[in-house]
Every structure is written in structure tokens, then in C-alpha cells.
Design an enzyme around this catalytic site. Structure first.
Site, PDB file in Angstrom:
ATOM      1  N   VAL A  43      44.694 -69.850  -4.147  1.00 17.38           N
ATOM      2  CA  VAL A  43      43.838 -68.771  -3.675  1.00 17.38           C
ATOM      3  C   VAL A  43      42.607 -69.359  -2.992  1.00 17.38           C
ATOM      4  O   VAL A  43      41.879 -70.161  -3.599  1.00 17.38           O
ATOM      5  CB  VAL A  43      43.395 -67.869  -4.849  1.00 17.38           C
ATOM      6  CG1 VAL A  43      42.605 -66.672  -4.337  1.00 17.38           C
ATOM      7  CG2 VAL A  43      44.586 -67.439  -5.685  1.00 17.38           C
ATOM      8  N   SER A  44      42.373 -68.998  -1.730  1.00 11.12           N
ATOM      9  CA  SER A  44      41.182 -69.407  -0.995  1.00 11.12           C
ATOM     10  C   SER A  44      41.047 -70.936  -0.992  1.00 11.12           C
ATOM     11  O   SER A  44      41.928 -71.631  -0.489  1.00 11.12           O
ATOM     12  CB  SER A  44      39.956 -68.712  -1.604  1.00 11.12           C
ATOM     13  OG  SER A  44      38.840 -68.815  -0.776  1.00 11.12           O
ATOM     14  N   TRP A  45      39.970 -71.492  -1.564  1.00 12.53           N
ATOM     15  CA  TRP A  45      39.808 -72.946  -1.658  1.00 12.53           C
ATOM     16  C   TRP A  45      41.009 -73.557  -2.376  1.00 12.53           C
ATOM     17  O   TRP A  45      41.512 -74.617  -1.987  1.00 12.53           O
ATOM     18  CB  TRP A  45      38.522 -73.263  -2.411  1.00 12.53           C
ATOM     19  CG  TRP A  45      38.193 -74.704  -2.605  1.00 12.53           C
ATOM     20  CD1 TRP A  45      37.393 -75.479  -1.813  1.00 12.53           C
ATOM     21  CD2 TRP A  45      38.621 -75.553  -3.688  1.00 12.53           C
ATOM     22  NE1 TRP A  45      37.302 -76.757  -2.321  1.00 12.53           N
ATOM     23  CE2 TRP A  45      38.051 -76.821  -3.468  1.00 12.53           C
ATOM     24  CE3 TRP A  45      39.427 -75.359  -4.806  1.00 12.53           C
ATOM     25  CZ2 TRP A  45      38.254 -77.896  -4.343  1.00 12.53           C
ATOM     26  CZ3 TRP A  45      39.648 -76.417  -5.668  1.00 12.53           C
ATOM     27  CH2 TRP A  45      39.068 -77.667  -5.435  1.00 12.53           C
TER      28      TRP A  45
ATOM     29  N   GLY B 259      43.938 -72.569  -2.210  1.00 16.39           N
ATOM     30  CA  GLY B 259      45.074 -72.595  -1.303  1.00 16.39           C
ATOM     31  C   GLY B 259      45.180 -73.909  -0.558  1.00 16.39           C
ATOM     32  O   GLY B 259      46.290 -74.380  -0.265  1.00 16.39           O
TER      33      GLY B 259
ATOM     34  N   THR C  18      43.798 -67.974   2.441  1.00 19.20           N
ATOM     35  CA  THR C  18      43.408 -69.367   2.617  1.00 19.20           C
ATOM     36  C   THR C  18      43.584 -69.781   4.076  1.00 19.20           C
ATOM     37  O   THR C  18      43.886 -68.948   4.929  1.00 19.20           O
ATOM     38  CB  THR C  18      44.192 -70.276   1.656  1.00 19.20           C
ATOM     39  OG1 THR C  18      43.623 -71.572   1.656  1.00 19.20           O
ATOM     40  CG2 THR C  18      45.660 -70.359   2.037  1.00 19.20           C
TER      41      THR C  18
END
Length: 280
Positions: free
Chosen positions: A101-103, A105, A127
Site C-alpha cells: 500500500v502506497s510506500w 507498494g 502506489t
């Protein structure tokens, strides 16, 4: 009914890694969660609770976050992916499915590339490719440049609509609930995470990710504009993109809608790439 979480503290080279495992009975490999920047594992519990209760889940606090110790030296994504592989060895896991998820990812991409035999399927949510990405608006990125939203929950609740978008724009209570679950690891841990991604990019090796990949994107994501996820879908050979009508934290705000998509993806055989939109 799902099993309760089992919490572990694992020591590697004098540092401690906090891990939470939800035991499961499903024949599908366990789902390993790579969380967002500064985010302790409790923040993904609403998402985990929406998943199949028989699915085994592994979540952990990145070094310097939540209950994990803060390392003395900086780290990069390849060394962190190696640490995750060591963690799986210690816990006696072979192959897993991974969601980033996000970072997280970015870290999940690194893990899938460096340890393809350990990662059966890959899920990337909100991401991007790192250095070569379409960034969010400068004001949004500036608010993300410090861990203040984690250290001061009232500030985090105030800026949540701007940085997360989607449901956070419409429901002020969401921001307060989210902020109440934060367990800050401090400024140093947050800056170490920022440093880990400095100059990093996956753009030149995404074509080497051969795992079936599910891409999940929000259509109102101030941090990761949708074109970034479309780029991932173009570069990863066996990728499928779903667009969700929400913001950056749709895994939490729309957990009940997203969990079945993930469940089907993990349970079925390889499919041809396509794009789907999930309406409100």
C-alpha cells in the site's frame, strides 16, 4: 469467525521487528501486508477484518514504525526486502501472496522482483514507480514530508481530506477514527522511510515482474494520481487494474467492497489483463 492476532517480536542483528499474524486455514498462501509510510500495522486491521476469515495474514511494523525498533543506520528497499525474507524464514513461511500500500507498494515491488520464488501473486494499492512518477500537488506532498500528522492526531485529522481525498472529504469522523489508531514511531523512523525511497524507481525492471498482479487505484487520490497506476498496468506484463471511486485509503474506507476483489484474485487462476471501474 476469524482467529485473533498473534503478536511476535523478532530480533535481527540487535533490532526488533513487531509482527502480527492472523492464523488461517485456507489453502491459499498467506497474505503478507506491506503498509504505507509511517503507518503501524493496526491501521490496516479494518481491511484485514473484511477479508476471508480463513485467509492467513502477516502484517509487520517496518523498522522505525509502531512497535519495531528504529535502526541506527539508513536502509534501502533492497535491504528491507531482504529483511522481510529473513522474517519469513524465521516464521517458517515459504511462499506468500503480497500486498503493498502506497510506500509499501514500492517495497512490495522490490520484494516481488528480488524474491520471485517467495511471492506467488502481487497486489499493489495506491502506489507508483518511485522517482519517475506523476507527483501529487505540491501542497499535498509538503504535508506528507513530515510525520506531524502521526505525532499530532488533531493535525492529522485536520489535513486528512487534503492528503487522502475520497471519503475523507465527506466524513470528518473518518479522520478522527484513523488518527486514534496511530502509533507513531517518531520522526527519525519516518525520515528513514523517506530516505529509503529517495532516488528509487522500479520503472526499468517492472517488465521482470512475472507474478499475476492486481492493481487497485482510487479515482480521487491526491497522493498517487491515477495515471501512476495506469503506468504500472502498462509496464507489468500480467497486470489487472481496478479503479475504485474513492481516495488514497480505499482499502480502509471501502474495505467491504475491495476485499471480495482481492479474494477472487487470490483464489483463481491467471487471467488476461483488463481495466475495471468500481462505482460508488
Amino acid at each position: 469467525m476469524s482467529q485473533p492476532f498473534v503478536f511476535r517480536s523478532i530480533e535481527f542483528d540487535g533490532e526488533h521487528l513487531r509482527v502480527a499474524i492472523r492464523p488461517g486455514t485456507s489453502p491459499i498462501p498467506p497474505l503478507l501486508i506491506f503498509n504505507g509510510i509511517g503507518a503501524n500495522l493496526e491501521l490496516v486491521f479494518p481491511f484485514i477484518q473484511a477479508l476471508d476469515p480463513d485467509m492467513e495474514i502477516i502484517a509487520f511494523d517496518v523498522p522505525g514504525v509502531g512497535g519495531s525498533s528504529t535502526p541506527l543506520r539508513p536502509y534501502r528497499f533492497p535491504s528491507l526486502a531482504k529483511l522481510v525474507s529473513r522474517m519469513l524464514d524465521y516464521l517458517d513461511y515459504g511462499q506468500v501472496n503480497a500486498i503493498g500500500v502506497s510506500w509499501g507498494g514500492a517495497l512490495a515491488q522490490q520484494f516481488a522482483r528480488d524474491y520471485p520464488e517467495r511471492c506467488k501473486k502481487l497486489i499493489l494499492a495506491a502506489t507508483a514507480t518511485g522517482l519517475f512518477m506523476l507527483p501529487g500537488k505540491p501542497g499535498v506532498l509538503w504535508k506528507m514530508a513530515t510525520p506531524r500528522r502521526y505525532i499530532q492526531p488533531s493535525y492529522g485529522a485536520r489535513i486528512a481530506p487534503d492528503i487522502y481525498g475520497g471519503a475523507f472529504r465527506r466524513d470528518a469522523g473518518l479522520a478522527l477514527t484513523h488518527a486514534s489508531k496511530v502509533r507513531s514511531g517518531g520522526r527519525r523512523g519516518y525520515y528513514l522511510q523517506l530516505l529509503a525511497g529517495l532516488g528509487w524507481t522500479s520503472i526499468h525492471w517492472l517488465h521482470k515482474i512475472r507474478q499475476p498482479t492486481l492493481l487497485l487505484a482510487g479515482d480521487d487520490d491526491p497522493l498517487i494520481p491515477l495515471p501512476n497506476m495506469r503506468l504500472l498496468a502498462k509496464r507489468i506484463p500480467n497486470a489487472e487494474l481496478h479503479v475504485i471511486a474513492d481516495g488514497h485509503l480505499f482499502l480502509v474506507t471501502r474495505a467491504e467492497a475491495v476485499a471480495p476483489i482481492i479474494g477472487r484474485f487470490l483464489a483463481e487462476e491467471q487471467r488476461r489483463a483488463r481495466v475495471r471501474h468500481l462505482p460508488l
